[in-house]
Write an enzyme that holds these catalytic residues in place. Structure first.
Site, PDB file in Angstrom:
ATOM      1  N   ILE A   1      31.749  34.730  40.091  1.00  0.00           N
ATOM      2  CA  ILE A   1      32.774  34.764  39.128  1.00  0.00           C
ATOM      3  C   ILE A   1      32.922  36.061  38.651  1.00  0.00           C
ATOM      4  O   ILE A   1      32.077  37.185  39.183  1.00  0.00           O
ATOM      5  CB  ILE A   1      32.305  33.892  37.859  1.00  0.00           C
ATOM      6  N   ASP A   2      34.287  36.395  38.386  1.00  0.00           N
ATOM      7  CA  ASP A   2      34.626  37.971  37.930  1.00  0.00           C
ATOM      8  C   ASP A   2      33.468  38.746  37.105  1.00  0.00           C
ATOM      9  O   ASP A   2      32.794  37.876  36.428  1.00  0.00           O
ATOM     10  CB  ASP A   2      35.958  37.915  37.330  1.00  0.00           C
ATOM     11  N   LYS A   3      33.656  39.744  37.292  1.00  0.00           N
ATOM     12  CA  LYS A   3      32.644  40.872  36.604  1.00  0.00           C
ATOM     13  C   LYS A   3      32.733  40.708  34.742  1.00  0.00           C
ATOM     14  O   LYS A   3      31.809  40.452  34.385  1.00  0.00           O
ATOM     15  CB  LYS A   3      33.235  42.373  36.859  1.00  0.00           C
TER      16      LYS A   3
END
Length: 304
Positions: free
Chosen positions: A136-138
């Site tokens: 999942i994105d930062k």
């Protein structure tokens, strides 16, 4: 291996970073600034600032040092481990944490924390992401499943490929909806006009997102998104595509948005079959405080 460029300015004028970005297209402005700060860019053999006004006749020398190899250091990052057995770990990743090391994020990633937590992580085709089967994105918070051995990795990857996992997200998006439910079936690929972005692209990979509108506020809505596929930035790209970009999204959203630390997107529910027993496991992570507070603010606004 070191790479060198030599640019002779012949009439062009402008800031040093802009001139270089126009002439050396594989260098981003961020990378150029980094090179200038490290004195790897010289103008007439002198160090200058990125704001230096280039003059005709200037000679710009650019030295790009070799990329430092990534090292995987165990770091005690006090991970929120939701579940663990002999095969898998389920971790609740905080907003702001990168999943695995990269050139721009060499440490303090989820992988660094996992290596401190356990010596048992599955091998990966890419050595810098042991145990990682999905990301999942930062600036997205929430649940990730991690494989502790190769058999578990193979099982979890097959479940992802066959779309039998459960992955539910909550997001605050811009604008209100006329429909309660919807399916976005639109392929996603690299944005040809902006290499940092993904976009709906006919030449991209198949991507399907199901959404349900849970609450509507003034100019914003709370939606549940269920992933059928797992493309890079999928929810962020798909919601923008239908005119509802995520609130707080610095890459795909409007400038006038909700204050926060990036997009309001949370991987709330994760379900999968345990690799050894085939038992169904399902977990839910509470919303981060900043997300909860923003929802409360929006609800209060509706009362006035």
């Amino acid at each position: 291996m070191t790479k060198d460029y030599r640019l002779v300015i012949n009439g062009e004028k402008g800031r040093l970073d802009k001139i270089i970005a126009d002439k050396v297209t594989d260098l981003s402005r961020t990378k150029i600034k980094e090179l200038v700060n490290d004195q790897n860019i010289l103008v007439n053999d002198k160090a200058e600032k990125v704001s230096y006004k280039v003059q005709s006749g200037d000679v710009i020398k650019i030295t790009i040092p070799p990329v430092k190899p990534l090292t995987l250091e165990p770091q005690n990052l006090h991970l929120d481990i939701v579940y663990e057995d002999e095969d898998v770990i389920v971790v609740n990743k905080p907003q702001g944490m990168v999943v695995h090391p990269s050139a721009g994020h060499p440490d303090h990633t989820l992988v660094n924390g996992l290596l401190y937590h356990t010596k048992n992580l599955a091998d990966s085709f890419e050595s810098f992401r042991p145990g990682i089967v999905h990301r999942i994105d930062k600036d997205t918070s929430g649940l990730l499943m991690v494989a502790k051995n190769d058999r578990a990795r193979e099982s979890l990857e097959k479940q992802l490929a066959k779309k039998i996992n459960k992955r539910e997200y909550l997001a605050i998006v811009h604008s209100n909806f006329e429909t309660k439910n919807g399916v976005i079936d639109a392929p996603i690929g690299r944005n040809p006009n902006n290499r940092k972005q993904m976009a709906v692209n006919p030449k991209g990979k198949a991507a399907v997102t199901h959404f349900t509108v849970l609450e509507q506020f003034k100019n914003y809505s709370l939606v549940k998104c269920i992933l059928e596929t797992g493309r890079t930035h999928q929810i962020r790209v798909h919601m923008k595509y239908i005119g509802h970009p995520l609130a707080g999204d610095p890459l795909y959203g409007p400038k006038k948005t909700l204050a926060g630390h990036g997009q309001f997107l949370h991987a709330k529910t994760l379900g999968f079959y345990q690799p050894s027993t085939n038992d169904w496991l399902e977990f839910t992570a509470p919303l981060p405080t900043i997300f909860e507070k923003q929802l409360e603010n929006l609800r209060q606004e509706m009362k006035h």
